[in-house]
Design an enzyme around this catalytic site. Structure first.
Site, PDB file in Angstrom:
ATOM      1  N   SER A 189      48.961  38.909  31.783  1.00  0.00           N
ATOM      2  CA  SER A 189      48.143  38.540  30.961  1.00  0.00           C
ATOM      3  C   SER A 189      48.371  39.203  29.513  1.00  0.00           C
ATOM      4  O   SER A 189      47.776  38.851  28.569  1.00  0.00           O
ATOM      5  CB  SER A 189      46.595  38.832  31.368  1.00  0.00           C
ATOM      6  OG  SER A 189      46.362  40.487  31.543  1.00  0.00           O
ATOM      7  N   HIS A 217      45.234  34.563  35.649  1.00  0.00           N
ATOM      8  CA  HIS A 217      45.483  34.006  34.393  1.00  0.00           C
ATOM      9  C   HIS A 217      45.852  32.586  34.417  1.00  0.00           C
ATOM     10  O   HIS A 217      46.736  32.019  33.314  1.00  0.00           O
ATOM     11  CB  HIS A 217      46.169  34.821  33.598  1.00  0.00           C
ATOM     12  CG  HIS A 217      45.247  36.049  33.143  1.00  0.00           C
ATOM     13  ND1 HIS A 217      44.525  36.150  32.103  1.00  0.00           N
ATOM     14  CD2 HIS A 217      45.138  37.336  33.671  1.00  0.00           C
ATOM     15  CE1 HIS A 217      43.756  37.294  32.155  1.00  0.00           C
ATOM     16  NE2 HIS A 217      44.564  38.234  32.977  1.00  0.00           N
ATOM     17  N   LYS A 248      37.547  33.280  34.248  1.00  0.00           N
ATOM     18  CA  LYS A 248      38.383  32.983  33.065  1.00  0.00           C
ATOM     19  C   LYS A 248      38.278  31.709  33.066  1.00  0.00           C
ATOM     20  O   LYS A 248      37.353  30.837  32.405  1.00  0.00           O
ATOM     21  CB  LYS A 248      39.664  33.606  33.435  1.00  0.00           C
ATOM     22  CG  LYS A 248      39.557  35.102  33.450  1.00  0.00           C
ATOM     23  CD  LYS A 248      40.813  36.089  33.525  1.00  0.00           C
ATOM     24  CE  LYS A 248      40.716  37.342  33.831  1.00  0.00           C
ATOM     25  NZ  LYS A 248      39.956  38.375  32.948  1.00  0.00           N
TER      26      LYS A 248
HETATM   27  N1  PMP Z   1      43.702  40.525  37.915  1.00  0.00           N
HETATM   28  C1  PMP Z   1      44.217  40.327  36.553  1.00  0.00           C
HETATM   29  C2  PMP Z   1      45.626  40.038  36.388  1.00  0.00           C
HETATM   30  C3  PMP Z   1      43.316  40.613  35.562  1.00  0.00           C
HETATM   31  O1  PMP Z   1      43.678  40.288  34.218  1.00  0.00           O
HETATM   32  C4  PMP Z   1      41.830  40.471  35.747  1.00  0.00           C
HETATM   33  C5  PMP Z   1      40.914  40.706  34.751  1.00  0.00           C
HETATM   34  N2  PMP Z   1      41.333  40.888  33.341  1.00  0.00           N
HETATM   35  C6  PMP Z   1      41.676  40.566  37.117  1.00  0.00           C
HETATM   36  C7  PMP Z   1      42.481  40.424  38.235  1.00  0.00           C
HETATM   37  C8  PMP Z   1      40.366  40.950  37.507  1.00  0.00           C
HETATM   38  O2  PMP Z   1      39.290  39.669  37.351  1.00  0.00           O
HETATM   39  P1  PMP Z   1      37.834  39.598  37.180  1.00  0.00           P
HETATM   40  O3  PMP Z   1      37.912  39.739  35.596  1.00  0.00           O
HETATM   41  O4  PMP Z   1      37.386  38.492  37.976  1.00  0.00           O
HETATM   42  O5  PMP Z   1      37.321  40.808  37.632  1.00  0.00           O
END
Ligand code: PMP
Length: 404
Positions: A189, A217, A248
Site C-alpha cells: 500500500s 488493497h 477500504k
Molecule cells: N493489511 C494491510 C496491507 C493494510 O494496509 C491494512 C490497513 N491499512 C490492514 C491489513 C488492516 O486492515 P483494516 O484497516 O481493515 O484493519
C-alpha cells in the site's frame, strides 16, 4: 516511577523526529465525496478535497451500501449484542461470509472486526495449531501480519521484499518435512507495487508450503469480479488463505479470511481475536455484503479507477514531480524528509484546500517519507488540475522541481 514524565517523554521523541500525528477532523456530507469540510483548531470549518482516502471507489457513500445499512438498523437494531458464539451471529454475518467465500472461490470465509485483527489472529493461531510451523514473511508485510507472525511464537524467516530467490534460499534451508507458510501481500500500500504471486505459488508447491495472501488493497479493485490480484492473475485456487478488508474499497468496516472449510473451522475454533470479541454490527455486515455484491459486476468503476490513477501519475511525471514507481492505483510522491513532508501537506491543506496525509516512519522507512495520493473515480478533471497546481507550487517552494 514518574509516569507522567515517561508518557510525555515518549511523545516528545515522536515530535522531535517530526512525526507527531495530528488527526484531521473531517465533517463529511453524504453524496459529496471526495469533498468534505474540515474542522480547524479555531473551531470553524473549511472546504477540502480529500486525496488520501482508502475508500477507493467511494462505496462508503453509495446508496446501495448506506441503504442496506439503514434497513438493517431498522430491522434488527444497532449492535450485535455478543460474540459470534454467544448470540452475536445474525443472518447478515452468515450471508456476508457466503458472499466472500463465493468472491474468492473458496469453500468458506470468516469475518473479523477489522483486517488488522484478521491478519493478527489468523497468523498467530496458525503457529499454535500447526506444531513446528515455520513462517516465511515478506519484509514489507503490514504491521498486522508482523504482529501475527510474532504471536505465532514459531520459527520465522523474513525474505527480502519481492525477492523470490531469497525466499527459495530460506525454504531450501528449512527441514523438508517441516510445515511451512509463506505470507505476502498482493498490492503493497505504500509503494503501490505487487508481490510475485505466481512465483510464490510455484515455490509453495515445490516445498510443500501453505500460502497466505493479504489482498487488503486489491479487493474490490482488481480481477473480473473484484476478488483481487489473485483473481486477475488466475491464481485464486493456488492460495490457501486469502485475507481482505471491508474497510477500504468496500467502504465499510471489518476484515475476513477466505479458505477451505477445514482451515476456517480451525481458525474459528482457536483464534482468541475471533472468539472473545463482540461481532461486527449487523448493519456493517449488511452494508459490506451490498458492497461486495455490487462490486462483483462493477467493471466500469474499476476501469474508471485505474484510468484516474494512470492519469494522475502521468501528469505528475510530466510536471517533474517524483512519483515512486507504482503499478497500481496508489500514487506515492517522494519527499524524503518527515519535517518537510509535514510542512508541505500542511500548506496543501491551509492554502490550497487539499487534504493529503504525510506518510512517515515507521509506516515507511526513514528517508522515504512521502505523500500518498489515492485518486478515486469521483475525483474529476477539475479537482486533478487544482491538485496538480497546488502540488507543483509546494514542491517548487520546498524541494525544487526538476522538469525535463
Ligand atoms: N493489511 C494491510 C496491507 C493494510 O494496509 C491494512 C490497513 N491499512 C490492514 C491489513 C488492516 O486492515 P483494516 O484497516 O481493515 O484493519
Amino acid at each position: 516511577m514518574d509516569y507522567r514524565s515517561a508518557f510525555k517523554a515518549s511523545v516528545a521523541r515522536v515530535r522531535a523526529e517530526g512525526r507527531y500525528r495530528v488527526f484531521a477532523n473531517l465533517r463529511r456530507v453524504k453524496g459529496q465525496f471526495p469533498r468534505a469540510r474540515l474542522r480547524t483548531d479555531e473551531g470553524d470549518t473549511r472546504d477540502v478535497v480529500v486525496w488520501c482516502s482508502n475508500d477507493y471507489l467511494g462505496m462508503g457513500q453509495s446508496p446501495c451500501v448506506t441503504g442496506a445499512m439503514k434497513q438493517a438498523i431498522e430491522d434488527v437494531g444497532a449492535g450485535a449484542g455478543g460474540t459470534r458464539n454467544i448470540s452475536g451471529t445474525t443472518h447478515y454475518h452468515v450471508e456476508l461470509e457466503a458472499s466472500l467465500a463465493d468472491l474468492h472461490h473458496k469453500e468458506s470465509a470468516l469475518l473479523f472486526t477489522s483486517g488488522y485483527i484478521a491478519n493478527q489472529a489468523t497468523l498467530a493461531t496458525l503457529g499454535k495449531i500447526l506444531p513446528g510451523l515455520i513462517i516465511f514473511s515478506d519484509e514489507l508485510n503490514h504491521a498486522s501480519m508482523i504482529e501475527g507472525v510474532k504471536g505465532a511464537k514459531c520459527e520465522k524467516h523474513v525474505w527480502r521484499h519481492n525477492d523470490v530467490a531469497h525466499l527459495e534460499e530460506l525454504l531450501k534451508a528449512a527441514p523438508l518435512d517441516a510445515p511451512k507458510l509463506i505470507a505476502l501481500e498482493s498490492v503493497y500500500s505504500m509503494d503501490g507495487d505487487i508481490g510475485p504471486l505466481e512465483a510464490v505459488c510455484d515455490l509453495a508447491d515445490k516445498y510443500n508450503a501453505l500460502t497466505y495472501l493479504d489482498e487488503v488493497h486489491a479487493v474490490g479493485l482488481y480481477g473480473l469480479r473484484g476478488a483481487g490480484i489473485a483473481e486477475r492473475d488466475g491464481l485464486l485456487d493456488r492460495f490457501d488463505i486469502i485475507e481482505g478488508t471491508l474497510g477500504k474499497a468496500f467502504g465499510v468496516m471489518g476484515g475476513y479470511i477466505a479458505a477451505d472449510e477445514v482451515i476456517v473451522d480451525a481458525i474459528r475454533s482457536w483464534a482468541p481475536g475471533f472468539i472473545f470479541t463482540t461481532s461486527l454490527a449487523p448493519a456493517l455486515a449488511a452494508g459490506a455484503r451490498a458492497s461486495v455484491e455490487y462490486l462483483k459486476s462493477a467493471y466500469h468503476l474499476r476501469e474508471q479507477h485505474q484510468e484516474r490513477a494512470a492519469t494522475l501519475k502521468a501528469r505528475f511525471q510530466e510536471a517533474g514531480i517524483p512519483v515512486l514507481e507504482s503499478v497500481t492505483h496508489i500514487v506515492p510522491v517522494h519527499v524524503g524528509d518527515p519535517v518537510l513532508c509535514k510542512r508541505m501537506t500542511d500548506e496543501l491543506l491551509d492554502v490550497h484546500g487539499i487534504y493529503v496525509q504525510p506518510i512517515n516512519y515507521p509506516t515507511v522507512p526513514k528517508g522515504t517519507e512521502r505523500m500518498r495520493l489515492t485518486p478515486t473515480p469521483m475525483h474529476d478533471d477539475a479537482m486533478m488540475d487544482e491538485l496538480l497546481d497546488a502540488v507543483k507550487t509546494v514542491y517548487a517552494k520546498h524541494v525544487g522541481l526538476k522538469v525535463a
